[in-house]
Design a protein around this motif. Structure first.
Motif, PDB file in Angstrom:
ATOM      1  N   ARG A 133       0.784  -1.224   0.000  1.00  0.00           N
ATOM      2  CA  ARG A 133       0.000   0.000   0.000  1.00  0.00           C
ATOM      3  C   ARG A 133       0.819   1.278   0.000  1.00  0.00           C
ATOM      4  O   ARG A 133       0.365   2.297  -0.506  1.00  0.00           O
ATOM      5  N   LEU A 134       2.028   1.263   0.587  1.00  0.00           N
ATOM      6  CA  LEU A 134       2.806   2.499   0.668  1.00  0.00           C
ATOM      7  C   LEU A 134       4.141   2.429  -0.067  1.00  0.00           C
ATOM      8  O   LEU A 134       4.490   3.323  -0.832  1.00  0.00           O
ATOM      9  N   ILE A 135       4.899   1.370   0.166  1.00  0.00           N
ATOM     10  CA  ILE A 135       6.207   1.263  -0.485  1.00  0.00           C
ATOM     11  C   ILE A 135       6.048   1.287  -2.002  1.00  0.00           C
ATOM     12  O   ILE A 135       6.842   1.908  -2.721  1.00  0.00           O
ATOM     13  N   ARG A 136       5.012   0.673  -2.490  1.00  0.00           N
ATOM     14  CA  ARG A 136       4.784   0.573  -3.938  1.00  0.00           C
ATOM     15  C   ARG A 136       4.634   1.956  -4.595  1.00  0.00           C
ATOM     16  O   ARG A 136       4.963   2.129  -5.767  1.00  0.00           O
ATOM     17  N   ARG A 137       4.144   2.957  -3.847  1.00  0.00           N
ATOM     18  CA  ARG A 137       3.928   4.272  -4.429  1.00  0.00           C
ATOM     19  C   ARG A 137       4.970   5.300  -3.980  1.00  0.00           C
ATOM     20  O   ARG A 137       4.865   6.480  -4.319  1.00  0.00           O
ATOM     21  N   ALA A 138       5.980   4.855  -3.231  1.00  0.00           N
ATOM     22  CA  ALA A 138       6.948   5.790  -2.648  1.00  0.00           C
ATOM     23  C   ALA A 138       7.959   6.302  -3.663  1.00  0.00           C
ATOM     24  O   ALA A 138       8.402   5.567  -4.547  1.00  0.00           O
ATOM     25  N   ALA A 139       8.340   7.556  -3.499  1.00  0.00           N
ATOM     26  CA  ALA A 139       9.461   8.103  -4.255  1.00  0.00           C
ATOM     27  C   ALA A 139      10.772   7.598  -3.676  1.00  0.00           C
ATOM     28  O   ALA A 139      11.762   7.439  -4.392  1.00  0.00           O
ATOM     29  N   LEU A 140      10.782   7.308  -2.370  1.00  0.00           N
ATOM     30  CA  LEU A 140      11.979   6.820  -1.688  1.00  0.00           C
ATOM     31  C   LEU A 140      11.563   6.058  -0.443  1.00  0.00           C
ATOM     32  O   LEU A 140      10.651   6.463   0.274  1.00  0.00           O
ATOM     33  N   ILE A 141      12.242   4.925  -0.170  1.00  0.00           N
ATOM     34  CA  ILE A 141      12.148   4.260   1.121  1.00  0.00           C
ATOM     35  C   ILE A 141      13.529   4.265   1.753  1.00  0.00           C
ATOM     36  O   ILE A 141      14.540   4.257   1.045  1.00  0.00           O
ATOM     37  N   THR A 142      13.573   4.268   3.096  1.00  0.00           N
ATOM     38  CA  THR A 142      14.857   4.448   3.788  1.00  0.00           C
ATOM     39  C   THR A 142      15.083   3.360   4.837  1.00  0.00           C
ATOM     40  O   THR A 142      15.226   3.655   6.025  1.00  0.00           O
ATOM     41  N   PRO A 143      15.133   2.089   4.454  1.00  0.00           N
ATOM     42  CA  PRO A 143      15.296   1.035   5.454  1.00  0.00           C
ATOM     43  C   PRO A 143      16.724   0.939   5.999  1.00  0.00           C
ATOM     44  O   PRO A 143      17.697   1.148   5.268  1.00  0.00           O
ATOM     45  N   ASN A 144      16.827   0.614   7.298  1.00  0.00           N
ATOM     46  CA  ASN A 144      18.118   0.169   7.813  1.00  0.00           C
ATOM     47  C   ASN A 144      18.232  -1.324   7.518  1.00  0.00           C
ATOM     48  O   ASN A 144      17.342  -1.923   6.906  1.00  0.00           O
ATOM     49  N   LEU A 145      19.316  -1.943   7.950  1.00  0.00           N
ATOM     50  CA  LEU A 145      19.528  -3.345   7.558  1.00  0.00           C
ATOM     51  C   LEU A 145      18.507  -4.315   8.155  1.00  0.00           C
ATOM     52  O   LEU A 145      18.004  -5.184   7.428  1.00  0.00           O
ATOM     53  N   PRO A 146      18.148  -4.218   9.451  1.00  0.00           N
ATOM     54  CA  PRO A 146      17.098  -5.118   9.946  1.00  0.00           C
ATOM     55  C   PRO A 146      15.770  -4.948   9.213  1.00  0.00           C
ATOM     56  O   PRO A 146      15.069  -5.932   8.947  1.00  0.00           O
ATOM     57  N   GLU A 147      15.433  -3.712   8.873  1.00  0.00           N
ATOM     58  CA  GLU A 147      14.194  -3.478   8.129  1.00  0.00           C
ATOM     59  C   GLU A 147      14.290  -4.032   6.721  1.00  0.00           C
ATOM     60  O   GLU A 147      13.347  -4.639   6.205  1.00  0.00           O
ATOM     61  N   ALA A 148      15.445  -3.850   6.084  1.00  0.00           N
ATOM     62  CA  ALA A 148      15.639  -4.384   4.741  1.00  0.00           C
ATOM     63  C   ALA A 148      15.583  -5.914   4.752  1.00  0.00           C
ATOM     64  O   ALA A 148      15.033  -6.527   3.827  1.00  0.00           O
ATOM     65  N   GLU A 149      16.137  -6.532   5.785  1.00  0.00           N
ATOM     66  CA  GLU A 149      16.073  -7.989   5.905  1.00  0.00           C
ATOM     67  C   GLU A 149      14.625  -8.465   5.965  1.00  0.00           C
ATOM     68  O   GLU A 149      14.252  -9.464   5.338  1.00  0.00           O
ATOM     69  N   SER A 150      13.797  -7.744   6.712  1.00  0.00           N
ATOM     70  CA  SER A 150      12.385  -8.102   6.797  1.00  0.00           C
ATOM     71  C   SER A 150      11.686  -7.925   5.462  1.00  0.00           C
ATOM     72  O   SER A 150      10.824  -8.732   5.087  1.00  0.00           O
ATOM     73  N   LEU A 151      12.082  -6.899   4.727  1.00  0.00           N
ATOM     74  CA  LEU A 151      11.433  -6.617   3.454  1.00  0.00           C
ATOM     75  C   LEU A 151      11.802  -7.623   2.365  1.00  0.00           C
ATOM     76  O   LEU A 151      10.968  -7.976   1.535  1.00  0.00           O
ATOM     77  N   VAL A 152      13.059  -8.103   2.360  1.00  0.00           N
ATOM     78  CA  VAL A 152      13.488  -9.025   1.303  1.00  0.00           C
ATOM     79  C   VAL A 152      13.514 -10.480   1.754  1.00  0.00           C
ATOM     80  O   VAL A 152      13.658 -11.379   0.936  1.00  0.00           O
ATOM     81  N   GLY A 153      13.403 -10.695   3.079  1.00  0.00           N
ATOM     82  CA  GLY A 153      13.302 -12.061   3.588  1.00  0.00           C
ATOM     83  C   GLY A 153      14.593 -12.832   3.654  1.00  0.00           C
ATOM     84  O   GLY A 153      14.576 -14.073   3.587  1.00  0.00           O
ATOM     85  N   ARG A 154      15.732 -12.144   3.812  1.00  0.00           N
ATOM     86  CA  ARG A 154      17.004 -12.850   3.977  1.00  0.00           C
ATOM     87  C   ARG A 154      17.999 -11.964   4.716  1.00  0.00           C
ATOM     88  O   ARG A 154      17.833 -10.737   4.764  1.00  0.00           O
TER      89      ARG A 154
END
Length: 270
Positions: free
Chosen positions: A129-150
């Motif tokens: 709902r939100l990341i798909r329409r974002a101009a920019l997302i700013t994840p740190n590494l734990p957040e990025a791990e959750s987003l990509v699943g590894r």
């Protein structure tokens, strides 16, 4: 001169170091105009989050509506959203009242002290709902791990995750490498369809890092609202945060707040 209207949709931090409080300080100290739609109240200090009180969904929507319809916005930044119904409410409100305004999504999932700030079942809603329409997302590494699943444990892992993060739909990703403790230098990657830009800086030995993610995302949002291109906005935002860390006041017994006002010139009152 004040320039650039930034609407921040996020939770409040009673300790003043992160959340809405940090967002307002960052935008203001970079000469932007900050507006807010508060999603939750927290009882929070430098040692952790001690309580969370969600805001009713219809009131979150109303905050967004009245601000945008009267004052307008040049950029919108989201932070702590908490659960799937809140994410859905915010997404629908932005679609209705600010469909063409650039969106910066800070995918806040875990507080500095380890307290979860985004329910696990809400990650799917955040992606769709939100990341798909974002101009920019700013994840740190734990957040990025959750987003990509590894796991993302090295600089090579960060670079390898670039395509997967961009595939989530955002037009750009700022992947923050602060959690790579083994690296002597701090490395962030700005990922766009045109390639990867590295931002490198020295690490600062300090425990005053509360609210760095909120502050950086809001600083970048202020730059975008002021008409800077993405690379310029990221570069200025990183410089601002580094300065705020270096001059931090050292308050609190845990992860202390930054010096958001280090850009403000002192003046004498008559």
């Amino acid at each position: 001169m004040m320039q650039g209207r930034v609407l921040i949709v996020a939770g409040s931090d009673s300790g003043g170091g992160a959340g809405i409080q940090a967002d307002i300080k960052a935008v203001t100290c970079l000469q932007g105009f900050a507006m807010t739609a508060i999603t939750a109240l927290t009882a929070q200090n430098t040692c952790g989050v001690h309580g969370v009180h969600p805001i009713p969904l219809d009131f979150i929507r109303q905050q967004i509506q009245v601000v945008v319809q009267d004052i307008g916005a040049d950029c919108i930044k989201t932070g702590m959203l908490g659960d799937a119904p809140t994410i859905e409410t915010v997404a629908l409100a932005l679609e209705e009242f600010a469909p063409d305004v650039p969106l910066v999504v800070d995918p806040v999932m875990v507080a500095k002290g380890g307290h979860p700030l985004l329910a696990q079942e809400a990650v799917t809603a955040l992606k769709g709902r939100l990341i798909r329409r974002a101009a920019l997302i700013t994840p740190n590494l734990p957040e990025a791990e959750s987003l990509v699943g590894r796991p993302i444990r090295t600089l090579a892992d960060m670079e390898a995750a670039a395509d997967d993060l961009l595939a989530l739909g955002a037009r750009a990703v700022l992947l923050k490498g602060g959690h790579l403790a083994a690296e002597e230098r701090l490395m962030d990657l700005l990922i766009t369809p045109d390639g990867v830009t590295r931002f490198e800086s020295g690490r600062v030995a300090t425990t005053s890092t509360h609210g760095t993610g909120c502050t950086l995302a809001s600083a970048i949002a202020a730059g975008l609202a002021q008409g800077r291109d993405l690379t310029q906005a990221v570069a200025r935002g990183r410089d601002y945060v580094l300065g705020a860390i270096r001059t931090a006041p050292g308050f609190g017994k845990g992860h202390g707040p930054l010096d958001h006002a280090h850009t403000v010139r002192p003046f004498d009152r008559l």
